[in-house]
Design an enzyme around this catalytic site. Structure first.
Site: not given
Ligand code: MEV
Length: 426
Positions: A85, A263, A279, A377
Site C-alpha cells: 500500500e 486497520k 505471522d 492518494h
C-alpha cells in the site's frame, strides 16, 4: 483454459518447483513468459520457499520501504516495512518526525506469555472437573517442562494454569489455559505441543473427552505498549489537535469507524511483522479480538491532550512475534530486516512494531482531520495511471502533473496526453 484442465493432480506435492510449473503450463493458460516469471523467485531461493509451504510454484515480491525519523526508547531506529500500500511508509516517517522534539516514542511490554487452550467436554460435573485439573498443577508443569526442555533452559516454559467453566450451546465445557513463557519464540509450536501432551491426561483425570488443543491468538498476556507526545506546535496547532482527538473519540464510540481506524494501525503493524517473517494473521486476529475485549469493538489507541496542550497518543496491542523459528529464521529477507532494526530479542521487536502502529495511527488521524486522504492518494494514483498508459521515465511525472491540473485522472486521458507529449518531442 486447456481441454486437459483438472484440479486433481496426483503427486503434485512431490514434484519439484520446475515440474509443478510445467504441469500448470499444461493444464492452464500459463504461457512460457509467465512460467519464467514464476521461476524467478528473486531473493528467496526456490528450494527454501519449497520447504516453507506446500505445492510451491514461485514467490510474491512485496516492496520493503524503510521508515525513517523514528526515535524509540531514546534510540534512533530504522524500520523496514513490507507493504503493497502506497503512503504507509511515508506516513510513519512524517509522524515520527513530528514527535522527535519531544523525544520520540516510549515503549514497554507485559512479558512474553502465551496461552494454550485445552477443551474438555462431556463432564456432568464441570465445577468438580475444574478443581480436579487445578489440583494437577504440578503434573501439568512436569508434562510441559518435558515437552519443551529447550524453552525451559532459556528461562521460559510453563508458568501458570487457569481453568474456566464455559457455558456453550452444547452445555458447559471446561477450558484449561496453559500459560507459557515462550521468550524469543512466537510460541505456537511450543504451546500447541504442550496442550497436545496435557490433553489426554485431562481426559483421564476427569473422565471427559478432550477435543481442541491449540494456542489462543488473543495473546493478552503478551502486550506491547507505545506512547508518545506530539507537541501541539509541531502538528499544526490546536485545531489540528482537536480534530484528531475528535477523530479518536469517533473511532472509540463507533465500530464502523473503529474497524477502519484499527486497520490503519495494522497498516504499520502488519508491514513490520511481514518484513520480519512473522505471522501477520496471528497478530491481526489478536489485535482485533483485543480491541473488542470490553464487549464493544473499540480503538486500539487512545489519544489525549496533556496539561501543556500537546497531543498524547498510546497504543496497547497483543504482539506475539518471534525471532527464533518459522519464516523469521529461514527467510534471508527477514534476517536482514532484523539487522536493520538492530533487535536481539522478540520483546524489542514487539516494541518497535507497537511504536510503528502508533505513528501510523497519528498520521492517519492527522490527514483525515485536515486535508483528507485523497490528495496524497491521487498523486500516486496519477503516476500509476500514467504508467498504465505506457509512460516511461520523465513522462510519468509530466503526465501525472498534467492530469492533476486537469482534474482528470484516467487512462484514456493519460493515453491522449502521452500521444501529445511524444508528438511534441519529435
Ligand atoms: C487506509 O489504508 C488507512 C486509513 O483508512 C486509516 C484510517 O481511516 O484511520 C487512512
Amino acid at each position: 483454459m486447456s481441454k486437459n484442465m483438472t484440479s486433481r493432480i496426483p503427486g503434485f506435492h512431490t514434484m519439484s518447483v520446475e515440474e509443478r510449473l510445467a504441469k500448470l503450463a499444461e493444464l492452464t493458460d500459463l504461457d512460457q513468459d509467465a512460467v519464467a516469471h514464476f521461476a524467478n523467485t528473486g531473493n528467496l531461493e526456490a528450494g527454501t520457499a519449497d520447504r516453507m509451504i506446500e505445492n510451491v510454484i514461485g514467490t510474491m515480491n512485496i516492496p520493503i520501504g524503510v521508515a525513517t525519523n523514528l526515535i524509540i526508547d531514546g534510540r534512533e531506529t530504522l524500520v523496514p516495512m513490507a507493504t503493497e500500500e502506497s503512503s504507509v511508509v511515508a506516513a510513519v516517517c512524517n509522524a515520527a518526525k513530528q514527535c522527535r522534539a519531544a523525544g520520540g516514542i516510549a515503549t514497554g511490554t507485559s512479558g512474553s506469555l502465551m496461552i494454550a487452550q485445552v477443551q474438555l467436554v462431556g463432564v456432568s460435573d464441570p465445577e468438580n472437573a475444574r478443581f480436579k485439573i487445578l489440583e494437577r498443577r504440578d503434573d501439568i508443569r512436569a508434562i510441559c517442562d518435558e515437552t519443551d526442555p529447550v524453552l525451559l533452559k532459556h528461562g521460559g516454559g510453563y508458568k501458570d494454569l487457569e481453568v474456566r467453566v464455559l457455558e456453550t450451546a452444547d452445555g458447559p465445557m471446561v477450558i484449561t489455559h496453559l500459560i507459557v513463557d515462550t521468550r524469543d519464540a512466537m510460541g505456537a509450536n511450543a504451546v500447541n505441543s504442550m496442550a497436545e501432551a496435557v490433553g489426554p491426561k485431562i481426559a483421564e483425570w476427569t473422565g471427559g473427552r478432550v477435543f481442541l488443543r491449540i494456542l489462543s491468538n488473543l495473546a493478552d498476556r503478551r502486550l506491547a505498549r507505545a506512547r508518545a507526545v506530539w507537541p501541539v506546535d509541531e502538528i499544526g496547532g490546536p485545531d489540528v489537535r482537536d480534530g484528531m482527538l475528535s477523530a479518536f473519540r469517533f473511532a472509540d464510540a463507533d465500530p464502523y469507524r473503529a474497524a477502519t481506524h484499527n486497520k490503519g494501525i495494522m497498516n504499520g503493524v502488519s508491514a513490520v511483522v511481514l518484513a520480519t517473517g512473522n505471522d501477520t494473521r496471528a497478530i491481526e486476529a489478536g489485535a482485533h479480538a483485543y480491541a473488542a475485549r470490553t464487549g464493544r469493538y473499540r480503538s486500539l489507541t487512545k489519544w489525549e491532550c496533556d496539561a501543556d496542550g500537546n497531543l498524547v497518543g498510546s497504543l496497547e496491542i497483543p504482539l506475539a512475534v518471534g525471532l527464533v523459528g518459522g519464516a523469521t529464521k529461514v527467510h534471508p529477507t527477514a534476517q536482514a530486516a532484523l539487522r536493520i532494526m538492530g533487535v536481539g530479542t522478540a520483546d524489542e521487536l514487539s516494541r518497535i512494531v507497537a511504536a510503528v502502529g502508533l505513528a501510523q495511527n497519528f498520521a492517519a488521524l492527522k490527514v483525515l482531520a485536515t486535508s483528507g486522504v485523497q490528495k496524497g492518494h491521487m498523486a500516486l494514483h496519477a503516476k500509476n495511471i500514467a504508467v498504465m498508459a505506457g509512460a516511461e521515465g520523465d513522462e510519468v511525472d509530466a503526465l501525472a502533473d498534467r492530469m492533476r491540473e486537469l482534474g482528470k485522472i484516467r487512462v484514456d486521458v493519460a493515453e491522449e496526453l502521452l500521444g501529445e507529449l511524444r508528438a511534441g518531442k519529435r
